[in-house]
Design a protein around this motif. Structure first.
Motif, PDB file in Angstrom:
ATOM      1  N   TYR A  18      38.291  45.274  46.405  1.00 20.39           N
ATOM      2  CA  TYR A  18      38.813  44.284  47.358  1.00 20.39           C
ATOM      3  C   TYR A  18      39.885  44.891  48.262  1.00 20.39           C
ATOM      4  O   TYR A  18      40.000  44.530  49.440  1.00 20.39           O
ATOM      5  CB  TYR A  18      39.364  43.068  46.608  1.00 20.39           C
ATOM      6  CG  TYR A  18      38.289  42.085  46.202  1.00 20.39           C
ATOM      7  CD1 TYR A  18      37.714  41.235  47.128  1.00 20.39           C
ATOM      8  CD2 TYR A  18      37.842  42.009  44.881  1.00 20.39           C
ATOM      9  CE1 TYR A  18      36.723  40.332  46.767  1.00 20.39           C
ATOM     10  CE2 TYR A  18      36.849  41.116  44.504  1.00 20.39           C
ATOM     11  CZ  TYR A  18      36.287  40.282  45.452  1.00 20.39           C
ATOM     12  OH  TYR A  18      35.297  39.403  45.091  1.00 20.39           O
ATOM     13  N   THR A  25      44.269  41.232  45.460  1.00 26.33           N
ATOM     14  CA  THR A  25      43.800  40.329  44.412  1.00 26.33           C
ATOM     15  C   THR A  25      44.949  39.697  43.626  1.00 26.33           C
ATOM     16  O   THR A  25      44.844  38.550  43.179  1.00 26.33           O
ATOM     17  CB  THR A  25      42.862  41.068  43.439  1.00 26.33           C
ATOM     18  OG1 THR A  25      43.533  42.235  42.941  1.00 26.33           O
ATOM     19  CG2 THR A  25      41.579  41.511  44.141  1.00 26.33           C
ATOM     20  N   LEU A 356      39.704  35.340  47.947  1.00 28.34           N
ATOM     21  CA  LEU A 356      39.414  36.770  47.929  1.00 28.34           C
ATOM     22  C   LEU A 356      38.692  37.232  49.198  1.00 28.34           C
ATOM     23  O   LEU A 356      38.297  38.393  49.298  1.00 28.34           O
ATOM     24  CB  LEU A 356      38.558  37.119  46.703  1.00 28.34           C
ATOM     25  CG  LEU A 356      39.280  37.043  45.352  1.00 28.34           C
ATOM     26  CD1 LEU A 356      38.293  37.192  44.203  1.00 28.34           C
ATOM     27  CD2 LEU A 356      40.375  38.105  45.260  1.00 28.34           C
ATOM     28  N   TYR A 386      33.966  39.348  42.038  1.00 26.47           N
ATOM     29  CA  TYR A 386      34.963  38.288  41.857  1.00 26.47           C
ATOM     30  C   TYR A 386      35.032  37.846  40.395  1.00 26.47           C
ATOM     31  O   TYR A 386      36.058  37.362  39.936  1.00 26.47           O
ATOM     32  CB  TYR A 386      34.669  37.090  42.765  1.00 26.47           C
ATOM     33  CG  TYR A 386      33.361  36.395  42.501  1.00 26.47           C
ATOM     34  CD1 TYR A 386      33.228  35.465  41.470  1.00 26.47           C
ATOM     35  CD2 TYR A 386      32.252  36.621  43.309  1.00 26.47           C
ATOM     36  CE1 TYR A 386      32.035  34.812  41.236  1.00 26.47           C
ATOM     37  CE2 TYR A 386      31.048  35.977  43.080  1.00 26.47           C
ATOM     38  CZ  TYR A 386      30.944  35.072  42.041  1.00 26.47           C
ATOM     39  OH  TYR A 386      29.755  34.430  41.814  1.00 26.47           O
TER      40      TYR A 386
END
Length: 421
Positions: A18, A25, A356, A386
């Motif tokens: 991410y 995150t 996210l 995720y």
């Protein structure tokens, strides 16, 4: 390697993935931890309540199933809620209906006072929870005609006006006592089974009744009012007084909250597409997140496309602070604790997925007319891990990771629910 190490390792890998898109995150989880979901008390006992008027469930409502172990008393319902909350990450709220009073003697609905809900407030305070409230305009002899606040009978209409006024005072008391504002919602089942001649007069009476209920000003830091529309109900298939158009106009003109219930629209309508429009004209929104299957059937919320779209719109719009998220489903065909847990965890999971997203980057691509990049990034996001972030969020919240909560719920069923007659 231990399960905790696996969760940690998977999270670190996901965090790096991410980060490549500019998403933090840790920050997403911090934001998520501050978003409360209002759990609906009526999942625990099939919308029965503890009023004991002798009236069965009506007003266009129906509950399917007879799974054993439903709560029979306020204490049992609170115990079930405690178990449920222990399996859900984050700090949340309780959404209570007026028929869930905790009183030794029968109290008419138009005479309800905060004292009949004192044990609920004490319980919420002890558990660090906020509360929301709802008037109960159904399952009562004075609702048998199919009309309440829009009734042409002055006595019936006045009874329900008085009930609405009582509910606002109770909600305000809850907000003041708990130090977090309470949203008190109004939904009525009024309507006709067949085609009416006069569609206007009931709506005029409803508007007048609502104006009378909301006449007293209440400190908005402790209490807010919401009104909720519906497409139709059983016995009101042809005409519903409180339609979306009615309540949209009412909420806009009176500047109260509009409640969008995911099941209260035509099958091709979705509330995710209504959020941005409605928030342009009303001060705040109340959501009743449910899952309609062909109609307003209030199935347990799952992580489907619409749930994800609702969460995405809340995050992308930047209006999370203007929206109060509540759940509204009641399934008596499965373990009721599990229904609560599945639905609430899915709602929270959908919010995490939305948090996210690299929202600023996506918005910039759109503003630049780079729709190719916008589409490409949205599709890449669908396969990003995720789930690893979710597992880590559960672990750091000290609740079961993955499906581990189910064993806990089943043990509770065996040791507690199965022993109820």
């Amino acid at each position: 390697m231990s399960d905790s190490k696996n969760v940690e390792q998977a999270y670190q890998l996901a965090r790096e993935r991410y980060a490549e898109l500019g998403v933090d995150t840790d920050e997403a989880m911090d934001r998520l931890s501050k978003i409360p979901i209002s759990l609906h008390c009526w999942q625990g006992d099939d919308v029965g309540g503890f009023e004991n008027t002798g009236s069965g469930l009506d007003g266009g409502l129906a509950v399917t199933g007879n799974y054993p172990g439903k709560a029979r008393t306020p204490d049992e319902l609170r115990t079930d809620l405690e178990k449920t909350l222990s399996l859900i990450p984050g700090k949340h709220r309780l959404n209570l209906h007026a028929i869930y009073l905790d009183a030794k003697a029968k109290v008419p609905r138009n005479e309800l006072e905060p004292e009949q809900f004192a044990t609920w407030v004490q319980w919420a305070k002890a558990n660090g929870l906020g509360m929301d409230f709802n008037g109960t305009y159904f399952s009562h002899p004075k609702a048998d005609s199919g009309f309440t606040l829009s009734s042409a009978d002055d006595d019936i209409r006045q009874f329900w006006i008085e009930h609405g006024i009582c509910c606002r005072k109770i909600g305000a008391h809850m907000g003041k006592e708990l130090g977090t504002l309470c949203v008190t919602n109004v939904w009525i089942p009024d309507g006709y089974k067949d085609i009416p001649i006069d569609r206007l007069a009931p709506r005029q009476r409803l508007a007048d009744s609502l104006d009378e209920i909301f006449a007293e000003k209440i400190d908005p830091t402790v209490h807010l009012d919401a009104v909720e529309s519906k497409l139709f109900g059983i016995g009101a298939e042809s005409y519903t007084v409180g339609s979306h158009e009615f309540y949209m106009g009412y909420a806009t003109s009176r500047q109260v909250l509009l409640c969008l219930d995911a099941g209260h629209y035509h099958p091709t309508e979705i509330i995710s597409d209504k959020i941005s429009s409605v928030l342009m004209f009303v001060p705040q929104l109340l959501l009743h997140v449910s899952r309609p299957v062909r109609w307003d059937s209030d199935h347990v919320v799952i992580l489907d496309d619409e749930l994800r779209a609702i969460a995405q719109e809340l995050v992308r719009s930047g209006k999370l602070d203007k929206v109060h998220i509540g759940l509204d489903f009641f399934d008596a065909s499965i373990n009721r604790i599990a229904a609560w847990v599945i639905g609430t965890r899915c709602m929270i999971k959908a919010l995490l997925i939305a948090l996210l997203e690299p929202t600023d980057r996506l918005r910039q691509a759109e503003a630049d007319g780079d729709f190719t990049s916008r589409l490409a990034m949205l599709e890449e996001l669908k396969t990003l891990p995720y789930g690893a972030v979710w597992d880590y969020y559960c672990a750091r919240s000290d609740v079961p990771v993955g499906p581990a909560w189910l064993a806990d719920a089943k043990a509770y069923e065996k040791n507690v629910l199965a022993k109820r007659a």
